[in-house]
Design a protein around this motif. Structure first.
Motif, PDB file in Angstrom:
ATOM      1  N   ASN A 296       0.824  -1.204   0.000  1.00  0.00           N
ATOM      2  CA  ASN A 296       0.000   0.000   0.000  1.00  0.00           C
ATOM      3  C   ASN A 296       0.862   1.260   0.000  1.00  0.00           C
ATOM      4  O   ASN A 296       0.536   2.255  -0.666  1.00  0.00           O
ATOM      5  CB  ASN A 296      -0.937   0.008   1.209  1.00  0.00           C
ATOM      6  N   GLU A 297       1.954   1.220   0.754  1.00  0.00           N
ATOM      7  CA  GLU A 297       2.846   2.389   0.781  1.00  0.00           C
ATOM      8  C   GLU A 297       3.556   2.564  -0.560  1.00  0.00           C
ATOM      9  O   GLU A 297       3.746   3.696  -1.017  1.00  0.00           O
ATOM     10  CB  GLU A 297       3.860   2.266   1.922  1.00  0.00           C
ATOM     11  N   ILE A 298       3.915   1.469  -1.206  1.00  0.00           N
ATOM     12  CA  ILE A 298       4.544   1.570  -2.526  1.00  0.00           C
ATOM     13  C   ILE A 298       3.560   2.178  -3.523  1.00  0.00           C
ATOM     14  O   ILE A 298       3.937   3.017  -4.360  1.00  0.00           O
ATOM     15  CB  ILE A 298       5.030   0.188  -3.010  1.00  0.00           C
ATOM     16  N   MET A 299       2.298   1.783  -3.436  1.00  0.00           N
ATOM     17  CA  MET A 299       1.284   2.356  -4.317  1.00  0.00           C
ATOM     18  C   MET A 299       1.143   3.856  -4.073  1.00  0.00           C
ATOM     19  O   MET A 299       1.015   4.651  -5.025  1.00  0.00           O
ATOM     20  CB  MET A 299      -0.064   1.650  -4.095  1.00  0.00           C
ATOM     21  N   ARG A 300       1.174   4.256  -2.821  1.00  0.00           N
ATOM     22  CA  ARG A 300       1.112   5.683  -2.501  1.00  0.00           C
ATOM     23  C   ARG A 300       2.316   6.409  -3.086  1.00  0.00           C
ATOM     24  O   ARG A 300       2.194   7.501  -3.658  1.00  0.00           O
ATOM     25  CB  ARG A 300       1.100   5.901  -0.986  1.00  0.00           C
ATOM     26  N   GLN A 301       3.486   5.828  -2.924  1.00  0.00           N
ATOM     27  CA  GLN A 301       4.710   6.476  -3.387  1.00  0.00           C
ATOM     28  C   GLN A 301       4.750   6.639  -4.902  1.00  0.00           C
ATOM     29  O   GLN A 301       5.437   7.526  -5.420  1.00  0.00           O
ATOM     30  CB  GLN A 301       5.931   5.673  -2.909  1.00  0.00           C
TER      31      GLN A 301
ATOM     32  N   ASP B   2       5.776  16.034  -1.350  1.00  0.00           N
ATOM     33  CA  ASP B   2       7.055  15.563  -0.817  1.00  0.00           C
ATOM     34  C   ASP B   2       6.915  15.118   0.637  1.00  0.00           C
ATOM     35  O   ASP B   2       7.484  14.103   1.039  1.00  0.00           O
ATOM     36  CB  ASP B   2       8.103  16.675  -0.909  1.00  0.00           C
ATOM     37  N   GLU B   3       6.148  15.874   1.415  1.00  0.00           N
ATOM     38  CA  GLU B   3       5.965  15.530   2.824  1.00  0.00           C
ATOM     39  C   GLU B   3       5.238  14.191   2.981  1.00  0.00           C
ATOM     40  O   GLU B   3       5.601  13.361   3.817  1.00  0.00           O
ATOM     41  CB  GLU B   3       5.179  16.630   3.540  1.00  0.00           C
ATOM     42  N   ALA B   4       4.213  13.981   2.148  1.00  0.00           N
ATOM     43  CA  ALA B   4       3.460  12.725   2.209  1.00  0.00           C
ATOM     44  C   ALA B   4       4.320  11.552   1.734  1.00  0.00           C
ATOM     45  O   ALA B   4       4.211  10.440   2.269  1.00  0.00           O
ATOM     46  CB  ALA B   4       2.193  12.824   1.361  1.00  0.00           C
ATOM     47  N   PHE B   5       5.176  11.807   0.748  1.00  0.00           N
ATOM     48  CA  PHE B   5       6.077  10.749   0.277  1.00  0.00           C
ATOM     49  C   PHE B   5       7.032  10.345   1.399  1.00  0.00           C
ATOM     50  O   PHE B   5       7.282   9.157   1.621  1.00  0.00           O
ATOM     51  CB  PHE B   5       6.863  11.226  -0.940  1.00  0.00           C
ATOM     52  N   CYS B   6       7.568  11.333   2.105  1.00  0.00           N
ATOM     53  CA  CYS B   6       8.480  11.048   3.213  1.00  0.00           C
ATOM     54  C   CYS B   6       7.777  10.251   4.313  1.00  0.00           C
ATOM     55  O   CYS B   6       8.343   9.312   4.875  1.00  0.00           O
ATOM     56  CB  CYS B   6       9.037  12.349   3.782  1.00  0.00           C
ATOM     57  N   ALA B   7       6.525  10.623   4.614  1.00  0.00           N
ATOM     58  CA  ALA B   7       5.762   9.898   5.637  1.00  0.00           C
ATOM     59  C   ALA B   7       5.516   8.459   5.200  1.00  0.00           C
ATOM     60  O   ALA B   7       5.595   7.524   6.006  1.00  0.00           O
ATOM     61  CB  ALA B   7       4.435  10.607   5.896  1.00  0.00           C
ATOM     62  N   SER B   8       5.230   8.263   3.911  1.00  0.00           N
ATOM     63  CA  SER B   8       5.016   6.919   3.386  1.00  0.00           C
ATOM     64  C   SER B   8       6.305   6.107   3.438  1.00  0.00           C
ATOM     65  O   SER B   8       6.291   4.902   3.712  1.00  0.00           O
ATOM     66  CB  SER B   8       4.502   7.002   1.943  1.00  0.00           C
TER      67      SER B   8
ATOM     68  N   ALA C  84      13.269   8.639  13.606  1.00  0.00           N
ATOM     69  CA  ALA C  84      14.017   9.844  13.950  1.00  0.00           C
ATOM     70  C   ALA C  84      15.128  10.090  12.941  1.00  0.00           C
ATOM     71  O   ALA C  84      15.271  11.196  12.421  1.00  0.00           O
ATOM     72  CB  ALA C  84      14.599   9.733  15.357  1.00  0.00           C
ATOM     73  N   MET C  85      15.921   9.064  12.644  1.00  0.00           N
ATOM     74  CA  MET C  85      17.010   9.236  11.687  1.00  0.00           C
ATOM     75  C   MET C  85      16.517   9.364  10.252  1.00  0.00           C
ATOM     76  O   MET C  85      17.026  10.177   9.480  1.00  0.00           O
ATOM     77  CB  MET C  85      17.980   8.053  11.785  1.00  0.00           C
ATOM     78  N   GLN C  86      15.513   8.552   9.890  1.00  0.00           N
ATOM     79  CA  GLN C  86      15.053   8.562   8.508  1.00  0.00           C
ATOM     80  C   GLN C  86      14.470   9.903   8.091  1.00  0.00           C
ATOM     81  O   GLN C  86      14.771  10.390   6.996  1.00  0.00           O
ATOM     82  CB  GLN C  86      14.049   7.442   8.264  1.00  0.00           C
ATOM     83  N   PRO C  87      13.642  10.565   8.929  1.00  0.00           N
ATOM     84  CA  PRO C  87      13.175  11.890   8.532  1.00  0.00           C
ATOM     85  C   PRO C  87      14.316  12.881   8.311  1.00  0.00           C
ATOM     86  O   PRO C  87      14.232  13.754   7.448  1.00  0.00           O
ATOM     87  CB  PRO C  87      12.292  12.311   9.720  1.00  0.00           C
ATOM     88  N   LEU C  88      15.405  12.747   9.098  1.00  0.00           N
ATOM     89  CA  LEU C  88      16.577  13.596   8.888  1.00  0.00           C
ATOM     90  C   LEU C  88      17.145  13.373   7.489  1.00  0.00           C
ATOM     91  O   LEU C  88      17.471  14.324   6.773  1.00  0.00           O
ATOM     92  CB  LEU C  88      17.640  13.290   9.944  1.00  0.00           C
ATOM     93  N   MET C  89      17.233  12.123   7.079  1.00  0.00           N
ATOM     94  CA  MET C  89      17.748  11.810   5.745  1.00  0.00           C
ATOM     95  C   MET C  89      16.811  12.327   4.662  1.00  0.00           C
ATOM     96  O   MET C  89      17.235  12.888   3.648  1.00  0.00           O
ATOM     97  CB  MET C  89      17.928  10.300   5.600  1.00  0.00           C
TER      98      MET C  89
ATOM     99  N   PHE D 255      15.100  14.711  -0.054  1.00  0.00           N
ATOM    100  CA  PHE D 255      13.828  14.480  -0.743  1.00  0.00           C
ATOM    101  C   PHE D 255      13.632  15.344  -1.974  1.00  0.00           C
ATOM    102  O   PHE D 255      12.936  14.952  -2.907  1.00  0.00           O
ATOM    103  CB  PHE D 255      12.639  14.629   0.216  1.00  0.00           C
ATOM    104  N   THR D 256      14.254  16.534  -2.018  1.00  0.00           N
ATOM    105  CA  THR D 256      14.030  17.412  -3.170  1.00  0.00           C
ATOM    106  C   THR D 256      14.758  16.931  -4.419  1.00  0.00           C
ATOM    107  O   THR D 256      14.401  17.320  -5.532  1.00  0.00           O
ATOM    108  CB  THR D 256      14.491  18.846  -2.852  1.00  0.00           C
ATOM    109  N   ALA D 257      15.773  16.096  -4.246  1.00  0.00           N
ATOM    110  CA  ALA D 257      16.582  15.692  -5.397  1.00  0.00           C
ATOM    111  C   ALA D 257      16.468  14.216  -5.746  1.00  0.00           C
ATOM    112  O   ALA D 257      16.866  13.803  -6.833  1.00  0.00           O
ATOM    113  CB  ALA D 257      18.055  16.034  -5.133  1.00  0.00           C
ATOM    114  N   ARG D 258      15.914  13.415  -4.860  1.00  0.00           N
ATOM    115  CA  ARG D 258      15.923  11.978  -5.126  1.00  0.00           C
ATOM    116  C   ARG D 258      14.871  11.602  -6.171  1.00  0.00           C
ATOM    117  O   ARG D 258      13.882  12.304  -6.368  1.00  0.00           O
ATOM    118  CB  ARG D 258      15.684  11.187  -3.839  1.00  0.00           C
ATOM    119  N   SER D 259      15.137  10.489  -6.791  1.00  0.00           N
ATOM    120  CA  SER D 259      14.203   9.957  -7.784  1.00  0.00           C
ATOM    121  C   SER D 259      13.177   9.079  -7.076  1.00  0.00           C
ATOM    122  O   SER D 259      13.526   8.055  -6.473  1.00  0.00           O
ATOM    123  CB  SER D 259      14.960   9.139  -8.839  1.00  0.00           C
TER     124      SER D 259
END
Length: 245
Positions: free
Chosen positions: A135-140, A147-153, A180-185, A190-194
């Protein structure tokens, strides 16, 4: 339970620690009623407001609960994994931000822990865990996703992977790295990744888990770590160049 009035640490903090130590050691057990404020004040040789402050600290840590009425008072609280997890996420987030932990250090820790979890997740994941991840892959893959919703997913996907190990202690320990660490990454990259690249790697991870192939799951997590680090280094280098560094 004793305190040292001559210590530089405040009396409420000392009292809270003394009671917490008694809970940890088992001298005070779950659901046991603590002595009254007056009794605690006498026992520690302090005022009742000092005791109230100490009890507030313990309540903030979810170690005690208060109850009104004839049978009220302060009682030892059973700390749940959910409560402990929330506290760990907050503490980890503050630790990373206040101590300026480097991106590479956070990335290394997060993926090392998740790779250690992968074999258990491959062996124990249920159809429900796989469904959550799909389900998260489908959202992504949804183009209009912010971008914020993608990060949450992204966080939710890896949370499901960790929970697939079906080890509450491991899920608790990894909550700091995933949430905690993943949101930092994500904040840095997030602005540049594919998104397509992330979705491809996530899809490969779920395929590995479906086939209970822990080796491939670990390889895909290594692939994701390499991609994340390379992307971050590219972004940081561009920022340094833009500022003449």
């Amino acid at each position: 339970m004793k305190i040292d009035p001559d210590k530089s640490v405040g009396l409420p903090a000392q009292i809270a620690k003394a009671i917490r130590d008694a809970i940890v050691s088992g001298d005070l057990i779950v659901d046991e009623r603590l002595p009254s404020e007056a009794e605690l004040a006498t026992q520690f040789g302090v005022s009742r407001p000092t005791i109230r402050e100490a009890l507030k600290r313990l309540a903030a840590q979810s170690l005690i609960r208060t109850q009104r009425g004839a049978f009220g008072g302060a009682f030892v609280q059973r700390l749940s994994y959910a409560e402990a997890r929330a506290q760990l996420i907050t503490t980890s987030t503050l630790l990373l931000s206040m101590n300026r932990v480097s991106f590479d250090t956070a990335c290394e820790a997060r993926f090392a822990l998740e790779r250690a979890c992968a074999p258990l997740a491959a062996a124990r994941r249920t159809p429900e865990h796989l469904t959550l991840m799909r389900n998260e892959i489908m959202r992504q893959a949804t183009p209009e996703l912010t971008d914020e919703a993608f990060c949450a997913s992204d966080v939710a996907f890896h949370r499901a992977l960790v929970d697939g190990a079906q080890n509450p202690v491991l899920s608790y320990q990894l909550s700091g790295s995933i949430e905690a660490m993943q949101p930092l990454m994500n904040m840095i990259t997030f602005t540049a990744r594919s998104r397509a690249e992330i979705v491809a790697i996530h899809s490969a991870i779920i395929t590995a888990l479906e086939h209970r192939d822990s080796t491939n799951a670990i390889e895909q997590l290594e692939r994701l770590e390499t991609y994340t680090k390379q992307l971050a280094h590219t972004i940081m280098a561009a920022k340094r160049a833009a500022h003449g560094g």
